[in-house]
Scaffold this motif. Structure first.
Motif, PDB file in Angstrom:
ATOM      1  N   HIS A 148       0.910  -1.502   0.190  1.00  0.00           N
ATOM      2  CA  HIS A 148       0.193  -0.058  -0.074  1.00  0.00           C
ATOM      3  C   HIS A 148       0.758   1.202  -0.268  1.00  0.00           C
ATOM      4  O   HIS A 148       0.116   2.462  -0.100  1.00  0.00           O
ATOM      5  CB  HIS A 148      -0.937  -0.143   1.028  1.00  0.00           C
ATOM      6  N   ARG A 149       2.102   1.209   0.121  1.00  0.00           N
ATOM      7  CA  ARG A 149       3.340   2.160   0.063  1.00  0.00           C
ATOM      8  C   ARG A 149       3.989   2.544  -1.118  1.00  0.00           C
ATOM      9  O   ARG A 149       4.704   3.443  -1.226  1.00  0.00           O
ATOM     10  CB  ARG A 149       4.092   2.229   1.238  1.00  0.00           C
ATOM     11  N   LEU A 150       3.470   1.533  -2.229  1.00  0.00           N
ATOM     12  CA  LEU A 150       4.282   1.652  -3.321  1.00  0.00           C
ATOM     13  C   LEU A 150       3.931   2.860  -4.223  1.00  0.00           C
ATOM     14  O   LEU A 150       5.039   3.367  -4.919  1.00  0.00           O
ATOM     15  CB  LEU A 150       3.852   0.477  -4.333  1.00  0.00           C
ATOM     16  N   ILE A 151       2.937   3.411  -4.101  1.00  0.00           N
ATOM     17  CA  ILE A 151       3.127   4.719  -4.932  1.00  0.00           C
ATOM     18  C   ILE A 151       3.761   6.036  -4.292  1.00  0.00           C
ATOM     19  O   ILE A 151       4.512   6.274  -5.006  1.00  0.00           O
ATOM     20  CB  ILE A 151       1.566   5.380  -4.930  1.00  0.00           C
ATOM     21  N   ASN A 152       3.776   5.881  -3.210  1.00  0.00           N
ATOM     22  CA  ASN A 152       4.691   6.878  -2.408  1.00  0.00           C
ATOM     23  C   ASN A 152       6.410   6.569  -2.562  1.00  0.00           C
ATOM     24  O   ASN A 152       7.203   7.328  -3.060  1.00  0.00           O
ATOM     25  CB  ASN A 152       4.529   7.002  -0.864  1.00  0.00           C
ATOM     26  N   SER A 153       6.400   5.174  -2.492  1.00  0.00           N
ATOM     27  CA  SER A 153       7.755   4.792  -2.625  1.00  0.00           C
ATOM     28  C   SER A 153       8.401   5.173  -4.042  1.00  0.00           C
ATOM     29  O   SER A 153       9.717   5.359  -4.326  1.00  0.00           O
ATOM     30  CB  SER A 153       7.880   3.446  -2.415  1.00  0.00           C
TER      31      SER A 153
END
Length: 301
Positions: A148-153
């Motif tokens: 769920h943090r891939l867009i930010n990453s």
């Protein structure tokens, strides 16, 4: 309350005491319902036992036992009120990978000092930049998984030119075990140890990044003497001063309880005093879960 559950919008001015009291009762009610929903079998068994005790021994004994039982439940199941690895649904089943972004990455497991396997993901800059780029060690919030943090990453990877190392706490996503304060700290230590020992990245350019609960994990990690000088910088975003302070924020008056009543403490306010690493504090002034005043307090300290 998870970081994905937003409080109702603030109203202008100070609400009257009756409204404040009602909101306190409403919050307590939600916590009670949450405990019952998660542990309904245990709650049902406890109610039947208490009814039997009331029939055998009378009201006073039952009341004392009920009080002890409620305090025991609130202490031993505080983890369930802080950690939300199953929100949103399927978070413990499916963890998305960066395939759709078309970037090089590795997905593997690390073993912590207490023998728990945790799922981690390293999004790598293409060679030869991999070896010279800074590496961001990312500690996420209290809900969901690293997918769920891939867009930010990916945004950090693309715009800042860094490697991103995502750590999935124990009990989250595909990691083994159950979340607890000591466990999350061991997870963070295992991740930092791994990065420091990896030969194809620059271990002098490790940046610790913590969001919400992850901010408390980051602060704890760098407050330890062994890791004090190991990171190039620290970034914390919308994190809190401590769990007791957050509990008091949600239900007024809990700050009067002795500290040992809190199973999880994450006392960042005191731990951050020991940090000498250059640090950046990011705070959303309209954050409706973690009061911005807590971030300002951490910054001042």
């Amino acid at each position: 309350m998870s970081e994905t559950e937003m409080a109702s919008k603030r109203q202008a001015g100070n609400p009257p005491d009756s409204v404040t009291g009602f909101k306190t009762i409403e919050t307590i009610g939600k916590l009670v319902v949450l405990v019952i929903q998660r542990f309904w079998r245990l709650c049902s068994a406890a109610m039947l036992t208490l009814l039997l005790l009331y029939w055998l021994y009378g009201g006073i004994t039952t009341f004392l036992l009920l009080t002890a039982a409620v305090l025991g439940v609130l202490y031993f199941y505080q983890d369930a009120l802080l950690y939300f690895p199953d929100q949103p649904e399927s978070s413990r089943v499916f963890v998305q990978t960066p395939h759709k972004f078309g970037v090089p990455f590795e997905n593997f497991y690390l073993k912590t000092r207490d023998g728990i396997r945790i799922n981690v993901m390293l999004i790598k800059q293409p060679a030869p930049r991999l070896a010279v780029a800074p590496t961001l060690l990312f500690f996420h919030g209290n809900a969901g998984n690293i997918g769920h943090r891939l867009i930010n990453s990916h945004a950090l990877y693309k715009n800042c030119g860094c490697n991103v190392f995502l750590v999935e706490y124990r009990g989250y996503g595909r990691s083994d075990g159950s979340p607890c304060e000591r466990g999350l700290i061991l997870d963070a230590q295992a991740a930092m140890d791994y990065l420091m020992g990896r030969k194809d990245i620059d271990s002098t350019k490790i940046i610790i990044y913590g969001r919400s609960l992850g901010g408390a994990v980051a602060i704890d990690l760098l407050s330890l003497q062994y890791f004090a000088d190991k990171a190039f910088a620290m970034v914390v975003e919308n994190t809190f001063t401590s769990i007791p302070h957050m509990a008091d924020q949600l239900i007024g008056g809990l700050n009067r309880l002795p500290i040992f009543c809190f199973r999880n403490q994450f006392d960042s306010l005191n731990k951050i005093r020991r940090i000498t690493t250059p640090s950046l504090f990011l705070s959303g002034s309209n954050d409706q879960l973690v009061p911005p005043t807590m971030m300002y307090k951490l910054y001042e300290v």
